[in-house]
Design an enzyme around this catalytic site. Sequence first.
Site, short mmCIF file in Angstrom:
data_model
loop_
_atom_site.label_atom_id
_atom_site.label_comp_id
_atom_site.label_asym_id
_atom_site.label_seq_id
_atom_site.Cartn_x
_atom_site.Cartn_y
_atom_site.Cartn_z
CB THR A 96 9.60 -9.54 -3.88
OG1 THR A 96 8.43 -9.11 -3.91
CG2 THR A 96 9.97 -10.61 -3.40
CG ASN A 171 1.85 -2.40 1.33
OD1 ASN A 171 2.63 -2.34 2.18
ND2 ASN A 171 0.96 -3.69 1.06
CD GLN A 199 2.92 0.78 -2.77
OE1 GLN A 199 2.62 1.74 -3.35
NE2 GLN A 199 2.66 -0.48 -3.04
CG HIS A 221 4.97 -3.28 -10.36
ND1 HIS A 221 3.73 -3.69 -10.22
CD2 HIS A 221 5.91 -4.05 -9.71
CE1 HIS A 221 3.96 -4.47 -9.06
NE2 HIS A 221 5.10 -4.84 -8.78
CB CYS A 346 -8.10 -15.46 -0.85
SG CYS A 346 -9.42 -16.57 -0.79
C1 LIG Z 1 5.84 -1.85 0.34
C2 LIG Z 1 5.88 -2.98 -0.70
N1 LIG Z 1 7.18 -3.66 -0.69
C3 LIG Z 1 7.48 -4.53 -1.55
C4 LIG Z 1 6.60 -5.00 -2.57
C5 LIG Z 1 7.05 -6.03 -3.63
O1 LIG Z 1 7.35 -5.61 -4.76
P1 LIG Z 1 7.33 -6.31 -6.28
O2 LIG Z 1 5.81 -6.44 -6.63
O3 LIG Z 1 8.22 -5.62 -7.05
O4 LIG Z 1 7.98 -7.45 -6.03
C6 LIG Z 1 5.40 -4.25 -2.76
C7 LIG Z 1 4.49 -4.58 -3.80
O5 LIG Z 1 3.53 -4.41 -3.44
C8 LIG Z 1 5.28 -3.46 -1.82
O6 LIG Z 1 4.01 -2.58 -1.81
#
Ligand SMILES: Cc1ncc(COP(=O)(O)O)c(C=O)c1O
Length: 413
Positions: A96, A171, A199, A221, A346
């Site tokens: 993020t 994702n 992803q 993660h 949700c």
């Molecule tokens: C495509 C994508 N971008 C960004 C993120 C955000 O990553 P983070 O959880 O490390 O903030 C995710 C998390 O699910 C994601 O799948």
Amino acid sequence: MPKNQLCVCAEGPNRTRRRRIDARMRRVYFDNNATTPLLPEVFEAMRPYFSEQFGNASSIHHHGQETRAAVEHARESVAALLGCRASEIVFTSGGTEADNLALFGLARPGDHIISSTIEHHAVLNSCKHLESLGCEVTYVPVDGRGLLDPDDVRRALRPNTKIISIMMANNETGVVQPVEEIGKIAAEADVYFHTDAVQAAGKLPVEVKRIGCDLLSISGHKLHAPQGVGALYVRKGTILLPLFYGGSHERSRRAGTENVAGIVGLGRAAEIARQALDRGDLAQMAEMRDRLEQKILAEVEAVGVNGYGVPRVPNTTNIYFDFIEGEALVIALDLKGLAVSTGAACSSGAVEPSHVLTAMGLRPDRARASLRFSLGKQNTAEEVEFALALVPETAARLRELSPVYNRKEALSS
Ligand SMILES: Cc1ncc(COP(=O)(O)O)c(C=O)c1O
């Protein structure tokens, strides 16, 4: 409550009693796009940085030098995974922040941005906020398989376009976008190209030069490193405004004392991911995903794959189960030990269908009936069989209970 029982709901005595589950039951985790378990090797690499190697990486004494060396080693490992220079890696708190740093670091009021309708909210909501700050954003659509047409990106270009931000792999569906073609379009138009590869990293080769991007986000993660660490590749010469003001960490691109243990974990996970890609381990994962998908398609009525027939990452399948509430299926499977997810979120008490699936043209009820199965390094072929023993039977039972399910109609739809 006996020690081996655990309560998953704290909403009052009746509900609590009904949802007590046995903590000893077998659990299979197929939600690796949400987060992956930390690999033991990654944990071992991180361990000293929680205890004896505690220095601040900015300190000039022995303790600081020790952690500085570890951070720089991790930077080289991440750079090797992405095929760039170590100095082009900025460590962040996750995907993020990396997405936010790319977009807010470059965009100014009056700029035009091209993104897509299926981005993660880390990009979508950043774009929405940038619109409120005076930027214009074009959200390029996708087709029914979740694939974007690079010509739509080309057509969306304007004289004031500053950034194209298109994700590498989705994702929810795992669909891989034609980022190399988009990279060429961006280069021809002299526009910055950012791709969210959160992803994709660890599941596909992610080489910034082949993609032709200026900025690329990854998250620890999602590749068996810890939560709360990520990185942004920033091509040499790209000037970004920082998100935070403070010290001159990360070459003044990201102020704040480094999360040394997290960064070390990300570096080790990047090395392991690179070795797995070189060995071709991902082909095995694709085989397991394909078996899961094909058997579900063969054994369950009125199902289909969202994102079928286009390039996908090897670990993900997104399947709709018509006439079933996806959430109900997730809960029913969880009670039997299988963790999967819906793309639904949700909000304000109502379950909203996934923006990704509706952008692909799915009816809201079909989008709500969709489940994501995402595999990880730790999953085995035997776990796929475990899932296959549960999914058809659970789907059939929920349909028996459904007042709207009509078998004849389902078979003809
Ligand atoms: C495509 C994508 N971008 C960004 C993120 C955000 O990553 P983070 O959880 O490390 O903030 C995710 C998390 O699910 C994601 O799948």
